[in-house]
Design an enzyme around this catalytic site. Structure first.
Site, PDB file in Angstrom:
ATOM      1  N   CYS A   1       0.897  -1.166   0.000  1.00  0.00           N
ATOM      2  CA  CYS A   1       0.000   0.000   0.000  1.00  0.00           C
ATOM      3  C   CYS A   1       0.924   1.201   0.000  1.00  0.00           C
ATOM      4  CB  CYS A   1      -0.915   0.016   1.220  1.00  0.00           C
ATOM      5  SG  CYS A   1      -1.775   1.605   1.404  1.00  0.00           S
TER       6      CYS A   1
ATOM      7  N   CYS B   1      -0.662   4.287   2.547  1.00  0.00           N
ATOM      8  CA  CYS B   1      -0.546   4.185   4.016  1.00  0.00           C
ATOM      9  C   CYS B   1      -0.236   2.750   4.414  1.00  0.00           C
ATOM     10  CB  CYS B   1      -1.780   4.736   4.713  1.00  0.00           C
ATOM     11  SG  CYS B   1      -3.334   3.996   4.195  1.00  0.00           S
ATOM     12  N   SER B   2      -1.277   1.915   4.627  1.00  0.00           N
ATOM     13  CA  SER B   2      -1.013   0.558   5.103  1.00  0.00           C
ATOM     14  C   SER B   2      -2.202  -0.355   4.837  1.00  0.00           C
ATOM     15  CB  SER B   2      -0.724   0.608   6.605  1.00  0.00           C
ATOM     16  OG  SER B   2      -1.777   1.298   7.261  1.00  0.00           O
TER      17      SER B   2
END
Lengths: 116, 215
Positions: B115, B118-119
């Site tokens: 990603c 972000c995550s």
């Protein structure tokens, strides 16, 4: 070839790293997951805000660690909820102070309860 | 009393009373309290999520689905065509409304998930991503130098293998389906699932041969 013996616990923890290093990392993740699932937080806006904060901290030279990540996570959550008028910073400040006092005035071993 | 004595008394006071959580944990507790008081969060919502997470969520869900795909070609086709429905065939309800997409490794293709923003990760199904997945370094280098990143995980791709990097977002999250390793003919789905690691579902590990162990 015979299958190796791998118990359920090993399967869950495989790859040598537990999911959360600190309890509050799990809790703050839970808050966001619940709010997104209940459509009280927009997932795309959340990702954008978190990404921007992570980039900002990285540019400032913050260490590339879980601690940096989750501290950013909590900061963004506070900002987003304040802007959305879901949890104002002043209310959070007041409740933080209440919780601190509750912890400090509760004898060890007793449940910590917030009054008021 | 000197300031030194005051500090000692304060320290003793803290130790005699309930342990104060670390600053961010206390802040989060306050935030949760306000959300509950304002009706945005049920009082037990966080605990319920954590209970469900610890009982029902984790890489074993992906491992079970991948083991079934290895054992049943028709299921593998359904997994490719409609990943959430295929998940729910194996684990009822787990992927309802969840935008997860399975991407399949082949002898000529390898897939890697990141990603970059972000995550984003299929946390609600596969559990929390590892720390390195959330790191700035991985998020940047998985796109800029994916073969270099793979090599650091011990995965050296032969020149002829195409590498596809998939960027997970908040509304589309990916899972790699690794290839079934050789030497596993006749294994049960349970035993096959024991070979599938979290890292292999992200794509940093390609070879799940039993001889290599779960890495």
């Amino acid at each position: 070839m015979t299958p190796p013996e791998i118990g359920p616990a090993a399967r869950r923890q495989r790859d040598g790293q537990s999911a959360f290093a600190e309890q509050w990392h799990a809790q703050v993740t839970a808050v966001v997951e619940v709010l997104v699932a209940e459509d009280k937080l927009d997932a795309a806006a959340w990702s954008q805000a978190l990404g921007a904060e992570l980039d900002r901290r990285s540019a400032e030279g913050a260490p590339d660690t879980d601690e940096t990540y989750y501290t950013a996570f909590l900061t963004v959550l506070e900002t987003v909820l304040d802007k959305a008028r879901m949890a104002g910073a002043e209310d959070v400040d007041r409740r933080e102070s209440d919780w601190r006092n509750a912890y400090l005035s509760t004898p060890h071993g007793q449940p910590v309860v917030l009054r008021g | 009393m000197s300031s030194h004595d005051s500090e000692k008394v304060a320290k003793l006071h803290r130790e005699l009373h309930s342990h104060l959580p670390p600053a961010p944990a206390l802040r989060l507790k306050a935030l949760e309290t306000v959300l509950v008081e304002k009706g945005f969060l049920a009082e037990d919502a966080v605990d319920r999520w954590l209970d469900d997470y610890s009982e029902n969520v984790g890489p074993m869900n992906g491992a079970r689905v991948i083991a079934k795909a290895w054992s049943d070609p028709d299921f593998a086709e359904r997994l490719a065509a409609d990943t959430p429905s295929a998940f729910s065939e194996v684990i009822p309800g787990i992927a309802d409304g969840y935008a997860i997409v399975a991407v399949f490794n082949t002898p000529r293709t390898h897939n890697l998930i990141v990603c970059t923003l972000c995550s984003c990760y299929p946390l609600g199904i596969l559990g929390m991503s590892p720390s390195w997945y959330k790191s700035t370094e991985y998020r940047a280098r998985a796109v800029r130098d994916p073969r270099g990143v793979l090599a650091e995980f011990g995965t050296v791709l032969a020149d002829g293998i195409e590498l596809k990097v998939w960027d997970s977002t908040s509304d589309r999250r990916y899972m790699v389906v690794p290839e079934r390793p050789s030497g596993t003919e006749g294994w049960s789905e349970d035993d096959l699932a024991g070979l599938v690691t979290r890292n292999s579902m992200i794509g940093t590990v390609r070879d799940l041969s039993p001889a290599k162990g779960a890495t």
